[in-house]
Design a protein around this motif. Structure first.
Motif, PDB file in Angstrom:
ATOM      1  N   MET A  71      14.774  33.825 -40.812  1.00  0.00           N
ATOM      2  CA  MET A  71      14.139  32.606 -40.144  1.00  0.00           C
ATOM      3  C   MET A  71      15.156  32.344 -39.087  1.00  0.00           C
ATOM      4  N   GLU A  72      14.204  31.937 -37.892  1.00  0.00           N
ATOM      5  CA  GLU A  72      14.912  31.635 -36.995  1.00  0.00           C
ATOM      6  C   GLU A  72      14.783  30.209 -36.582  1.00  0.00           C
ATOM      7  N   TYR A  73      15.952  29.537 -35.939  1.00  0.00           N
ATOM      8  CA  TYR A  73      15.953  28.345 -35.668  1.00  0.00           C
ATOM      9  C   TYR A  73      15.814  28.052 -34.001  1.00  0.00           C
ATOM     10  N   ASP A  74      15.339  26.886 -33.835  1.00  0.00           N
ATOM     11  CA  ASP A  74      15.229  26.347 -32.027  1.00  0.00           C
ATOM     12  C   ASP A  74      16.560  25.678 -32.226  1.00  0.00           C
ATOM     13  N   LEU A  75      17.765  26.308 -31.629  1.00  0.00           N
ATOM     14  CA  LEU A  75      18.968  25.435 -31.425  1.00  0.00           C
ATOM     15  C   LEU A  75      19.304  25.480 -30.030  1.00  0.00           C
ATOM     16  N   ASP A  76      19.894  24.197 -29.523  1.00  0.00           N
ATOM     17  CA  ASP A  76      20.625  24.055 -28.287  1.00  0.00           C
ATOM     18  C   ASP A  76      22.143  24.445 -28.082  1.00  0.00           C
ATOM     19  N   SER A  77      22.663  24.590 -27.092  1.00  0.00           N
ATOM     20  CA  SER A  77      23.994  24.879 -27.283  1.00  0.00           C
ATOM     21  C   SER A  77      24.770  24.167 -26.027  1.00  0.00           C
ATOM     22  N   GLY A  78      25.982  23.635 -26.054  1.00  0.00           N
ATOM     23  CA  GLY A  78      26.851  23.030 -25.314  1.00  0.00           C
ATOM     24  C   GLY A  78      27.780  23.962 -25.046  1.00  0.00           C
ATOM     25  N   ALA A  79      28.947  23.540 -24.429  1.00  0.00           N
ATOM     26  CA  ALA A  79      30.044  24.345 -24.046  1.00  0.00           C
ATOM     27  C   ALA A  79      30.713  24.595 -25.005  1.00  0.00           C
ATOM     28  N   HIS A  80      30.840  23.989 -26.256  1.00  0.00           N
ATOM     29  CA  HIS A  80      31.625  24.135 -27.378  1.00  0.00           C
ATOM     30  C   HIS A  80      30.986  23.661 -28.760  1.00  0.00           C
ATOM     31  N   SER A  81      29.677  23.663 -28.532  1.00  0.00           N
ATOM     32  CA  SER A  81      28.602  23.383 -29.870  1.00  0.00           C
ATOM     33  C   SER A  81      27.508  23.998 -29.990  1.00  0.00           C
ATOM     34  N   THR A  82      26.878  24.120 -31.185  1.00  0.00           N
ATOM     35  CA  THR A  82      25.416  24.517 -30.953  1.00  0.00           C
ATOM     36  C   THR A  82      24.930  23.321 -32.006  1.00  0.00           C
ATOM     37  N   TYR A  83      23.482  22.888 -31.565  1.00  0.00           N
ATOM     38  CA  TYR A  83      23.051  21.444 -32.336  1.00  0.00           C
ATOM     39  C   TYR A  83      21.675  21.670 -32.023  1.00  0.00           C
ATOM     40  N   SER A  84      20.832  20.825 -32.881  1.00  0.00           N
ATOM     41  CA  SER A  84      19.594  20.745 -32.993  1.00  0.00           C
ATOM     42  C   SER A  84      19.518  19.250 -33.473  1.00  0.00           C
ATOM     43  N   LEU A  85      19.175  18.457 -32.523  1.00  0.00           N
ATOM     44  CA  LEU A  85      19.036  17.177 -32.830  1.00  0.00           C
ATOM     45  C   LEU A  85      17.732  16.334 -32.613  1.00  0.00           C
ATOM     46  N   HIS A  86      17.168  16.005 -33.799  1.00  0.00           N
ATOM     47  CA  HIS A  86      15.545  15.431 -33.807  1.00  0.00           C
ATOM     48  C   HIS A  86      15.735  14.265 -34.491  1.00  0.00           C
ATOM     49  N   TYR A  87      15.189  13.264 -33.772  1.00  0.00           N
ATOM     50  CA  TYR A  87      14.995  11.839 -34.232  1.00  0.00           C
ATOM     51  C   TYR A  87      13.492  11.588 -34.345  1.00  0.00           C
ATOM     52  N   HIS A  88      13.143  10.658 -35.433  1.00  0.00           N
ATOM     53  CA  HIS A  88      11.989  10.228 -36.009  1.00  0.00           C
ATOM     54  C   HIS A  88      12.082   8.523 -35.918  1.00  0.00           C
ATOM     55  N   LEU A  89      11.472   7.961 -34.819  1.00  0.00           N
ATOM     56  CA  LEU A  89      11.607   6.549 -34.397  1.00  0.00           C
ATOM     57  C   LEU A  89      10.139   5.988 -34.902  1.00  0.00           C
ATOM     58  N   ILE A  90      10.224   4.734 -35.914  1.00  0.00           N
ATOM     59  CA  ILE A  90       9.017   4.188 -36.124  1.00  0.00           C
ATOM     60  C   ILE A  90       9.123   2.673 -35.588  1.00  0.00           C
TER      61      ILE A  90
END
Length: 75
Positions: A1-20
């Protein structure tokens, strides 16, 4: 399984928001013209705040907004 991750200088993240966003009393007042205006305004916010719009949809009484953001983005 492969994830679509973003990375910064000291972190790896994947933040998705659902706003209604709903109308008051869930009244069906969002016509096609008003919905297009809302879409244009939201696309302007994405440019200003550096978020990536994933999906934008809705009906006559609500709008769904799916977007990705960085951890440093103020919501």
């Amino acid at each position: 399984m492969e994830y679509d991750l973003d990375s910064g200088a000291h972190s790896t993240y994947s933040l998705h928001y659902h706003l209604i966003l709903t109308t008051k009393y869930r009244r069906g007042v969002l016509t096609e013209e008003r919905t297009q205006f809302i879409h244009e305004v939201i696309r302007g916010f994405t440019d200003n705040y550096g978020v990536e719009l994933t999906n934008l949809d809705g009906e006559d009484d609500h709008v769904h907004i799916l977007f990705r953001a960085k951890p440093t983005t103020d919501l």
